[in-house]
Design a protein around this motif. Structure first.
Motif, PDB file in Angstrom:
ATOM      1  N   ALA A  84      -2.237   3.311  -1.048  1.00 57.65           N
ATOM      2  CA  ALA A  84      -1.066   3.148  -0.182  1.00 57.65           C
ATOM      3  C   ALA A  84       0.064   4.077  -0.615  1.00 57.65           C
ATOM      4  O   ALA A  84       0.757   4.674   0.217  1.00 57.65           O
ATOM      5  CB  ALA A  84      -0.610   1.696  -0.209  1.00 57.65           C
ATOM      6  N   VAL A  88       1.714   7.256   1.646  1.00 58.66           N
ATOM      7  CA  VAL A  88       3.141   7.439   1.913  1.00 58.66           C
ATOM      8  C   VAL A  88       3.603   8.813   1.421  1.00 58.66           C
ATOM      9  O   VAL A  88       4.350   9.518   2.102  1.00 58.66           O
ATOM     10  CB  VAL A  88       3.962   6.311   1.250  1.00 58.66           C
ATOM     11  CG1 VAL A  88       5.458   6.598   1.358  1.00 58.66           C
ATOM     12  CG2 VAL A  88       3.634   4.973   1.890  1.00 58.66           C
ATOM     13  N   ALA A  93       1.687   7.405   6.091  1.00 62.61           N
ATOM     14  CA  ALA A  93       2.157   6.026   6.286  1.00 62.61           C
ATOM     15  C   ALA A  93       3.587   5.911   5.764  1.00 62.61           C
ATOM     16  O   ALA A  93       4.151   6.860   5.204  1.00 62.61           O
ATOM     17  CB  ALA A  93       1.232   5.039   5.567  1.00 62.61           C
ATOM     18  N   PHE A  95       6.438   2.648   4.130  1.00 66.01           N
ATOM     19  CA  PHE A  95       6.602   1.259   3.689  1.00 66.01           C
ATOM     20  C   PHE A  95       7.730   0.603   4.486  1.00 66.01           C
ATOM     21  O   PHE A  95       8.801   1.185   4.673  1.00 66.01           O
ATOM     22  CB  PHE A  95       6.919   1.189   2.197  1.00 66.01           C
ATOM     23  CG  PHE A  95       5.740   1.518   1.313  1.00 66.01           C
ATOM     24  CD1 PHE A  95       4.519   0.901   1.518  1.00 66.01           C
ATOM     25  CD2 PHE A  95       5.862   2.434   0.283  1.00 66.01           C
ATOM     26  CE1 PHE A  95       3.434   1.206   0.715  1.00 66.01           C
ATOM     27  CE2 PHE A  95       4.780   2.737  -0.529  1.00 66.01           C
ATOM     28  CZ  PHE A  95       3.567   2.126  -0.308  1.00 66.01           C
ATOM     29  N   ALA A 109       4.799  -0.145  -3.135  1.00 61.59           N
ATOM     30  CA  ALA A 109       3.381  -0.323  -2.824  1.00 61.59           C
ATOM     31  C   ALA A 109       2.924  -1.748  -3.093  1.00 61.59           C
ATOM     32  O   ALA A 109       1.976  -2.238  -2.463  1.00 61.59           O
ATOM     33  CB  ALA A 109       2.548   0.670  -3.643  1.00 61.59           C
ATOM     34  N   LYS A 114       2.814  -1.882   4.363  1.00 63.61           N
ATOM     35  CA  LYS A 114       2.512  -0.492   4.745  1.00 63.61           C
ATOM     36  C   LYS A 114       2.277  -0.393   6.247  1.00 63.61           C
ATOM     37  O   LYS A 114       1.596  -1.243   6.825  1.00 63.61           O
ATOM     38  CB  LYS A 114       1.284  -0.001   3.994  1.00 63.61           C
ATOM     39  CG  LYS A 114       0.939   1.467   4.270  1.00 63.61           C
ATOM     40  CD  LYS A 114      -0.376   1.848   3.638  1.00 63.61           C
ATOM     41  CE  LYS A 114      -1.542   1.195   4.374  1.00 63.61           C
ATOM     42  NZ  LYS A 114      -2.856   1.666   3.913  1.00 63.61           N
TER      43      LYS A 114
END
Length: 386
Positions: A84, A88, A93, A95, A109, A114
């Motif tokens: 994750a 990012v 992606a 958060f 994370a 996410k």
């Protein structure tokens, strides 16, 4: 002419946009993304550590690198929190955290939700940055793409410019000479040499030069890698020039051979076509010398076609030549950078170099139009478009 150039410059924007759309769409369907590459690297490290440990996995250092259960991280895939975080960092992606949350990326994370960024939004963000010439950072090398391109650019420019200049310096006089002496013994044997040179693929010719003259199997006459030797700064002025020419001799020769053959035949046929026209016969009938007819009348008209091939020749050497030649001769240029980035799925470098290559190609095509006008001022692109 100014209005024509302005229209061509404005046309660069949609052209680059179309190139980036097509390639971005293709990357969405190519298997083996950057996360798969990282997992593969971790698995390779696991194999290497297992070999060093004798395959029993009892070494204390190995256990420290492995998880609590003794298995290496790469063998289980990336941990969810680590993956994750990478998603990012790579821009796939983001958060979604509570308002006022100011934890680090590692803490986010663990504590935040996410949300994957859609492909269309990622493309929009990327193009917005590209318009500001912000190409981001490499996924794996922790360097900005602009910095890496600036570092590699001199090598590719060296190959492209020297190969193009040498091809024109040899091909134009040779093509004119062949046209003037069409059908002679000189024309016959030079045509044989040119056809033989054209039939040799650039890759094969480069390998032959490497094996023969760069220490492959026979002679160690030329160096194998780099544009300069160690201690280049300590050489004299003429020593630096000779060292530089010594290093680029084989790569430039390999990238010039096929373009030289094509341009020579193009120049000859262009001059032959002009020499047979009525205005040339009229000029001869009025008593003008052959040199005056050739360089005062024929040259200006016949050179339009070879000049129109300049962008294609330069770009073919700059793109295809840089990729093949830099890889074979271990030259650290843009072609090799783009190839390694494509293999590793390092998308910032892939799209950054693609954007720069496309921009250079479009600008060079505009320069070609300007050269048309320099050779023959009678050409007016605005009237032709009207």
């Amino acid at each position: 002419m100014l209005a024509y150039i302005l229209r061509r410059l404005l046309l660069v924007i949609p052209t680059l946009f179309g190139i980036m759309v097509v390639n971005f769409a293709l990357t969405q369907f190519v298997p083996g993304g950057p996360f798969d590459q990282i997992e593969a690297q971790l698995e390779n490290q696991n194999d290497a550590m297992g070999t060093l440990a004798g395959g029993n996995g009892d070494d204390a250092g190995i256990k420290a690198a492995n998880g609590k259960d003794g298995t290496y991280t790469g063998a289980r895939g990336l941990p969810p929190e680590f993956r994750a975080k990478l998603e990012v960092e790579f821009g796939f992606a983001r958060f979604i955290c509570p308002q006022g949350y100011d934890g680090s990326l590692t803490q986010q994370a663990k504590d935040c939700e996410k949300e994957m960024i859609p492909a269309f939004e990622r493309f929009t963000i990327m193009m917005g940055k590209f318009l500001r010439f912000d190409f981001g950072e490499s996924y794996f090398k922790s360097k900005s793409v602009v910095q890496m391109v600036i570092e590699k650019m001199p090598v590719s420019i060296t190959l492209g410019l020297w190969s193009t200049l040498i091809a024109y310096m040899i091909s134009i006089p040779l093509g004119i000479r062949k046209a003037v002496r069409d059908g002679s013994r000189f024309d016959s044997w030079t045509s044989g040499v040119i056809i033989a040179a054209y039939s040799i693929p650039t890759l094969l010719f480069a390998v032959i030069l490497l094996v023969t003259f760069a220490g492959g199997s026979y002679y160690q006459i030329f160096p194998l890698r780099g544009l300069t030797s160690n201690g280049f700064e300590n050489l004299s002025f003429f020593g630096k020039i000779s060292d530089y020419l010594w290093h680029i001799a084989l790569p430039v020769l390999a990238s010039t051979i096929s373009s030289f053959a094509t341009l020579t035949l193009l120049t000859k046929n262009s001059f032959l076509d002009e020499i047979r026209k009525q205005y040339v016969m009229t000029a001869r009938a009025k008593g003008l010398s052959e040199a005056r007819v050739l360089y005062g009348h024929v040259f200006r008209n016949a050179m339009l076609i070879p000049i129109s091939g300049f962008p294609g020749l330069f770009i073919s050497v700059f793109f295809g030549g840089s990729l093949i030649i830099e890889t074979i001769f271990s030259l650290d240029g843009l072609g090799r950078l783009g190839f390694e980035a494509a293999v590793a799925r390092d998308y910032p470098i892939v799209f950054g170099t693609l954007f720069i290559f496309g921009l250079i190609g479009l600008v060079v095509s505009i320069i070609s139009d300007l050269m048309y006008v320099l050779v023959d001022p009678r050409i007016d692109f605005e009237k032709r478009e009207g």
